[in-house]
Write an enzyme that holds these catalytic residues in place. Sequence first.
Site, mmCIF file in Angstrom:
data_model
loop_
_atom_site.group_PDB
_atom_site.id
_atom_site.type_symbol
_atom_site.label_atom_id
_atom_site.label_comp_id
_atom_site.label_asym_id
_atom_site.label_seq_id
_atom_site.Cartn_x
_atom_site.Cartn_y
_atom_site.Cartn_z
ATOM 1 N N GLU A 119 -20.279 -27.009 39.115
ATOM 2 C CA GLU A 119 -20.492 -28.266 38.391
ATOM 3 C C GLU A 119 -20.373 -28.008 36.889
ATOM 4 O OE1 GLU A 119 -21.148 -31.699 38.830
ATOM 5 O OE2 GLU A 119 -21.117 -31.539 36.635
ATOM 6 N N GLY A 154 -22.430 -38.954 38.856
ATOM 7 C CA GLY A 154 -22.655 -40.335 38.434
ATOM 8 C C GLY A 154 -24.030 -40.869 38.798
ATOM 9 N N GLY A 167 -26.405 -47.455 37.474
ATOM 10 C CA GLY A 167 -27.441 -48.479 37.616
ATOM 11 C C GLY A 167 -28.084 -48.485 38.988
ATOM 12 N N GLU A 172 -22.294 -58.359 38.426
ATOM 13 C CA GLU A 172 -23.657 -57.816 38.315
ATOM 14 C C GLU A 172 -24.327 -58.413 37.078
ATOM 15 O OE1 GLU A 172 -23.413 -53.517 37.953
ATOM 16 O OE2 GLU A 172 -24.909 -53.538 36.350
ATOM 17 N N HIS A 193 -16.229 -47.789 36.978
ATOM 18 C CA HIS A 193 -15.928 -47.530 38.394
ATOM 19 C C HIS A 193 -14.508 -46.986 38.586
ATOM 20 C CE1 HIS A 193 -18.928 -51.045 39.407
ATOM 21 N NE2 HIS A 193 -19.542 -49.966 38.976
ATOM 22 N N GLY A 237 -14.505 -40.371 44.977
ATOM 23 C CA GLY A 237 -13.949 -41.676 44.627
ATOM 24 C C GLY A 237 -12.440 -41.679 44.445
ATOM 25 N N ASN A 253 -19.826 -52.572 43.634
ATOM 26 C CA ASN A 253 -20.119 -51.257 43.037
ATOM 27 C C ASN A 253 -19.859 -50.185 44.099
ATOM 28 O OD1 ASN A 253 -21.849 -53.580 42.341
ATOM 29 N ND2 ASN A 253 -22.354 -52.333 40.595
HETATM 30 P P1 FAE Z 1 -18.987 -38.325 40.417
HETATM 31 O O1 FAE Z 1 -20.295 -38.894 40.798
HETATM 32 O O2 FAE Z 1 -18.375 -38.749 39.128
HETATM 33 O O3 FAE Z 1 -19.142 -36.724 40.409
HETATM 34 C C1 FAE Z 1 -18.142 -35.855 39.977
HETATM 35 C C2 FAE Z 1 -18.801 -34.591 39.454
HETATM 36 O O4 FAE Z 1 -17.808 -33.594 39.231
HETATM 37 C C3 FAE Z 1 -19.527 -34.798 38.130
HETATM 38 O O5 FAE Z 1 -20.817 -34.254 38.216
HETATM 39 C C4 FAE Z 1 -18.668 -34.027 37.130
HETATM 40 O O6 FAE Z 1 -19.403 -33.473 36.056
HETATM 41 C C5 FAE Z 1 -18.058 -32.942 38.005
HETATM 42 N N1 FAE Z 1 -16.777 -32.432 37.500
HETATM 43 C C6 FAE Z 1 -15.740 -33.167 37.042
HETATM 44 N N2 FAE Z 1 -14.708 -32.350 36.670
HETATM 45 C C7 FAE Z 1 -15.128 -31.077 36.960
HETATM 46 C C8 FAE Z 1 -14.519 -29.799 36.792
HETATM 47 N N3 FAE Z 1 -13.270 -29.676 36.322
HETATM 48 N N4 FAE Z 1 -15.231 -28.700 37.115
HETATM 49 C C9 FAE Z 1 -16.491 -28.811 37.609
HETATM 50 N N5 FAE Z 1 -17.119 -30.003 37.770
HETATM 51 C C10 FAE Z 1 -16.432 -31.126 37.459
HETATM 52 O O7 FAE Z 1 -17.896 -38.547 41.530
HETATM 53 N N6 FAE Z 1 -21.701 -47.305 41.101
HETATM 54 C C11 FAE Z 1 -22.451 -48.030 41.969
HETATM 55 O O8 FAE Z 1 -22.141 -48.069 43.160
HETATM 56 N N7 FAE Z 1 -23.544 -48.725 41.517
HETATM 57 C C12 FAE Z 1 -23.915 -48.764 40.201
HETATM 58 O O9 FAE Z 1 -24.916 -49.395 39.832
HETATM 59 C C13 FAE Z 1 -23.118 -48.020 39.273
HETATM 60 N N8 FAE Z 1 -23.404 -48.033 37.943
HETATM 61 C C14 FAE Z 1 -22.698 -47.215 37.099
HETATM 62 C C15 FAE Z 1 -23.078 -47.135 35.758
HETATM 63 C C16 FAE Z 1 -22.441 -46.232 34.907
HETATM 64 C C17 FAE Z 1 -22.842 -46.158 33.470
HETATM 65 C C18 FAE Z 1 -21.408 -45.393 35.410
HETATM 66 C C19 FAE Z 1 -20.719 -44.404 34.515
HETATM 67 C C20 FAE Z 1 -21.020 -45.480 36.734
HETATM 68 C C21 FAE Z 1 -21.652 -46.379 37.588
HETATM 69 N N9 FAE Z 1 -21.305 -46.456 38.930
HETATM 70 C C22 FAE Z 1 -22.027 -47.251 39.783
HETATM 71 C C23 FAE Z 1 -20.175 -45.678 39.484
HETATM 72 C C24 FAE Z 1 -20.626 -44.464 40.318
HETATM 73 O O10 FAE Z 1 -21.585 -43.711 39.615
HETATM 74 C C25 FAE Z 1 -19.385 -43.632 40.653
HETATM 75 O O11 FAE Z 1 -18.509 -44.446 41.406
HETATM 76 C C26 FAE Z 1 -19.730 -42.380 41.459
HETATM 77 O O12 FAE Z 1 -20.606 -41.548 40.751
HETATM 78 C C27 FAE Z 1 -18.466 -41.623 41.803
HETATM 79 O O13 FAE Z 1 -18.810 -40.602 42.719
HETATM 80 P P2 FAE Z 1 -17.868 -39.353 42.927
HETATM 81 O O14 FAE Z 1 -18.432 -38.514 44.007
HETATM 82 O O15 FAE Z 1 -16.469 -39.807 43.057
#
Ligand code: FAE
Length: 521
Positions: free
Chosen positions: A66, A133, A138, A377, A460, A488, A498
């Site tokens: 990570e 994320g 949220g 939302e 998203h 994702g 979401n």
């Molecule tokens: P994610 O959770 O982004 O995890 C990827 C991980 O990989 C992260 O920890 C990175 O640091 C790590 N990483 C990336 N590149 C590298 C690398 N080269 N080497 C090592 N590590 C790496 O991916 N979604 C909802 O359903 N409900 C909500 O209320 C909502 N609110 C949101 C509010 C904000 C402000 C944000 C930014 C997003 C929100 N989302 C929400 C979107 C949701 O958090 C997002 O869709 C998921 O986190 C995506 O999940 P993944 O497993 O794809």
Amino acid sequence: MDRKQFIKTNIALGIGLTASKIGSAFPLPTQKEDEHHRVIVIGTGYGAAVAALRLAEKGIKVIMLEMGMDWPARKDYNTFSKLLFPDKRSTWLKTRSILPFANIFTFKKYTGVLDRMDFDGLKVYAGRGVGGGSLVNGGMAVVPKRTYFEQILPAVNANEMYDKYFPLANRMLKVNSISPAFFESTPYYKFTRTARDQAHAAGYKTTFVPNVYDFGYMEKESRNEVYQSALNGEVVYGNNAGKQSLDKTYLAAALKTGNVEIRPLHQVNAIFKTGTGYKLVVDKINTGGHVDFVKDFHCDYLFVCAGSIGTSQLMVKAKATGALPELNNEIGEGWGNNGNVMAGRNFIKQGTGSKQSCIPTMAIDDWDNQDHPLFAEISPMPMKMETWTSLYLVITKIPDRGKFIYNPLTNKVSLKVPENFGSTATATVKQLMEKLNHANGGTNAGLLFKKGIDEKICYHPLGGCVLGKATDLYGRFKGYHKLYTCDGSLLPGSTGVNPFVTITAIAERNIEKIIAQDFLS
Ligand code: FAE
């Protein structure tokens, strides 16, 4: 000469090259001994956490790499920065805060929890740290409408998803709902009640939205019995209590098996095919973002779960540089922003309240509208004073898709979107704002966003390695064995709600099949 040989040669020759010339920071990092593991998972977000837990439960050892920090809960509730006066912990390696508006705070560069990546005019946000994320979002946990799910992923068995994997994801993520009595009576949800009443006056339907924030804990916050997190402006820079983020659910369960090890501050820069498996070139960074050392990790099975942007960037680079030449032409294609648009309205005459919970609980649901489908939302704006403003994060249905492109001169991958990307979304949200203003008074919040609407903000990001196109129907990359994604990047740019429940449920479905066919058989 690869990066490792380059570093070794230069150390041997005593050449005082700055590491920036090889893509890292000064001073020149050392190359550490290689490691070999059976299974490596890149990332610790939703897809990564599901894969790691399910493999570990079968006795399979997993290493998770990570790039962000570990953020263990502290007894003094001071793990994460506050929203109103953020410090360096808020932001990933930038000297200024990066929220969609009011970025007046400056600090030293630090591996903070919220990142913003700027591409082709878009501002794409992501969480950095163990939990991805889930640390910054949220917490809105929404199962997509079945008819829409069947449209976007027609090859996936919807019965299985709705009977088994969505309920499983909700259970594992500890999804719960606000009690209607608390919602109707607390001053902290006046902003939602006002927006709901105004939506109804304009002819829209609203719906309660479940969340992973513990509403029992929130009720205690409201009675001042416990530390106030959601009720005291915490969310997008992390919650110091109350939120059941992945580090408290999937990742905690995965670590409990004793079969999972998480390495924070390990950034994967490149992936290569080797004779029997894969090699990852990894920078171990410090909290200032400088490289402490470089290390090659080898593995037999590789799960690339770095999120839609991270996974797409790694895979597009691997294809373009010849490191994984057999990846197909769908790699880097089909990226979408889930139709995200932010919008605000001023002069809300009922007021939205000086006390606001940071956890959204309701949405305007007009997804069945033929011309302008939307799911909006009702977002908080916790400024601790009455602002007479309503804020919305609107999810729309847009046809536009972007693609990732490798630049050999910079060795970087960027995202390109078609001209007028998001114009359909803007039209939809314009119409929403007009209807709300017409029925209730109020104006578009021009101080927050240009004309009160911003279609350049993306919370998203989805797609880039779409299920059934870049991968088979279970996330195995076409052209390779034992190479997967679960995050994702698999979703085709849109979920209509979401997205994290969908990401989690699809990951559960895929890993079950992968374990049965690729590990146990
Ligand atoms: P994610 O959770 O982004 O995890 C990827 C991980 O990989 C992260 O920890 C990175 O640091 C790590 N990483 C990336 N590149 C590298 C690398 N080269 N080497 C090592 N590590 C790496 O991916 N979604 C909802 O359903 N409900 C909500 O209320 C909502 N609110 C949101 C509010 C904000 C402000 C944000 C930014 C997003 C929100 N989302 C929400 C979107 C949701 O958090 C997002 O869709 C998921 O986190 C995506 O999940 P993944 O497993 O794809």
